[in-house]
Design an enzyme around this catalytic site. Structure first.
Site, mmCIF file in Angstrom:
data_model
loop_
_atom_site.group_PDB
_atom_site.id
_atom_site.type_symbol
_atom_site.label_atom_id
_atom_site.label_comp_id
_atom_site.label_asym_id
_atom_site.label_seq_id
_atom_site.Cartn_x
_atom_site.Cartn_y
_atom_site.Cartn_z
ATOM 1 N N ASP A 85 0.840 -1.200 0.000
ATOM 2 C CA ASP A 85 0.000 0.000 0.000
ATOM 3 C C ASP A 85 0.875 1.250 0.000
ATOM 4 O O ASP A 85 2.051 1.206 0.366
ATOM 5 C CB ASP A 85 -0.976 0.006 1.199
ATOM 6 C CG ASP A 85 -0.274 -0.017 2.552
ATOM 7 O OD1 ASP A 85 0.769 -0.674 2.676
ATOM 8 O OD2 ASP A 85 -0.771 0.650 3.481
ATOM 9 N N GLU A 150 0.039 -0.857 5.851
ATOM 10 C CA GLU A 150 1.140 -0.306 6.646
ATOM 11 C C GLU A 150 0.987 1.199 6.770
ATOM 12 O O GLU A 150 1.239 1.774 7.823
ATOM 13 C CB GLU A 150 2.489 -0.651 6.008
ATOM 14 C CG GLU A 150 3.665 -0.551 6.976
ATOM 15 C CD GLU A 150 4.281 0.837 7.041
ATOM 16 O OE1 GLU A 150 5.069 1.086 7.969
ATOM 17 O OE2 GLU A 150 3.988 1.678 6.189
HETATM 18 ZN ZN LIG Z 1 6.948 2.099 4.001
#
Ligand SMILES: [Zn+2]
Length: 400
Positions: A85, A150
């Site tokens: 992501d 993340e």
């Molecule tokens: Zn990163």
């Protein structure tokens, strides 16, 4: 904003530039996936990895897909970890290249995620594939832990993926996390730990009143200034062998008083502490409470609270694995990298509960910026460094 997943395997799976381009073209702004995990799945499956893509959920949060892959049945298990992501591109007009086109110009690949961290993940994936193609009977296993969560809340990502793998009996020996650790050149920095993070909220109560009649009021700003000065008065510590001193920053100070003739009723402040391995969130909170208590005496009425945190300080002690990683960097770049614990937090803080983890990736100068980019030469270097590390790691395992 283009969204284009190439026909699978229209490029060679050992080409880190082509794989980075293909990943950047998946518009995977958290929590969207944009086809990024399906692409990795196809690439790894074609090379004999067994791949699973568990989706994790939490009430009130978007479901997030993650990827676990492994080749080999025995230990040691070398894990490559990362995220697909990316943060939003922001003002598209400010970009000189479409953030999801992965254009290459002047030896540089442009796109959101180019350095944080599709480039790093791609280079490591290609290295693992090349290593296994060259060594089909290599001892041990290579595994991938890849999350799509993340840059967002990080709730349905690495934490759950690790627990999920653990529940299935998966055991990991060492992990390489491909975050962009290098400040300026590929020889700069390996991260062997991270500081922890603790956020505190402070409110001081006063009594509202007319500035002309201060004896009828009590100004909370006076008390707030005294408390904040006490927090700042002496260093929390002097640092440790591998860590800088812990640091407290006041991040906001709010009274919200538009009137010039009113003493306000309340003042609020927020502070964040990046702390080293001398502290836990609990011991640090206790120290902050002690300082506030002392400064407040009987005169300042205040409340302090701390946000829950899962960011504790940790260190992967320099030893054979860290040395092997540093040697691989030095062999390919000609320079020994620094072993550092600087910067923000990362998913390494979760992985460290399962196995020793070091972080190394491309140059991170443009992460989260407009015109995020990575040098083609750095992608090639990272592929070589990772391949070298895998080679020495499994050679050592064979001798052991
Ligand atoms: Zn990163």
């Amino acid at each position: 904003m283009s969204q284009h997943t190439p026909t699978l395997l229209e490029f060679d799976a050992t080409d880190p530039v082509a794989l980075t381009q293909a990943l950047v073209r998946c518009a995977s702004v958290t929590p969207a996936d944009g086809g990024a995990l399906a692409l990795l799945d196809a690439v790894l499956s074609a090379e004999g990895f067994s791949v699973e893509r568990p989706t994790f959920s939490e009430p009130g949060m978007p479901d997030i897909e993650n990827l676990y892959a492994r080749i080999g049945n025995e230990g040691p298990v070398f894990v490559i970890a990362g995220h697909t992501d990316v943060v939003p591109p922001g003002d598209l007009a400010a970009w000189t290249h479409d953030p999801f086109a992965a254009d290459i110009e002047g030896g540089v690949l442009y796109g959101r995620g180019a350095c944080d961290m599709k480039g790093g993940l791609a280079a490591m994936t290609c290295a693992a594939i090349r290593y296994r193609r060259e060594n089909p009977d290599a001892p041990g296993s290579i595994a991938f832990l890849v999350t799509g969560d993340e840059e967002g809340p990080a709730v349905n990502g690495t934490v759950k993926l690790l627990a999920w793998a653990d529940a299935r009996g998966e055991r990991f020996d060492h992990c390489l996390l491909g975050e962009p650790t290098n400040p300026a050149a590929m020889s700069d920095m390996i991260k062997i730990g991270r500081r922890g993070s603790l956020t505190g909220k402070l409110a001081v109560q006063g009594v509202q009143g007319h500035v002309g009649y201060p004896h009828l009021a009590q100004n909370p700003i006076r008390g707030m200034v005294r408390l904040l000065a006490a927090l700042d008065a002496s260093p929390l510590d002097a640092g440790t062998e591998h860590f800088d001193p812990s640091n407290l920053e006041v991040t906001t100070l709010d009274v919200g008083n538009p009137a010039t003739n009113v003493i306000p009723a309340q003042a609020r402040a927020v502070f964040n502490i990046r702390f080293n391995d001398l502290w836990t969130p609990e011991t640090l909170a206790a120290e902050i409470e002690r300082r506030l208590r002392e400064a407040a005496g009987n005169t300042v009425r205040y409340e302090v609270s701390f946000e829950p945190t899962n960011a504790v300080a940790f260190l992967t002690k320099p030893g054979p694995f860290v040395a092997m990683a540093a040697e691989a960097v030095e062999a390919e770049t000609g320079k020994r990298p620094a072993l550092s614990t600087t910067g923000g937090t990362s998913d390494a803080r979760f992985i460290k509960d399962y196995c020793p983890v070091v972080e190394y990736g491309v140059v991170g100068q443009t992460m989260h910026q407009v015109d995020e980019r990575v040098a083609i030469a750095d992608l090639v270097a990272l592929e070589r460094i990772t391949h070298r590390l895998l080679t020495s790691y499994f050679a050592a395992a064979q001798q052991a």
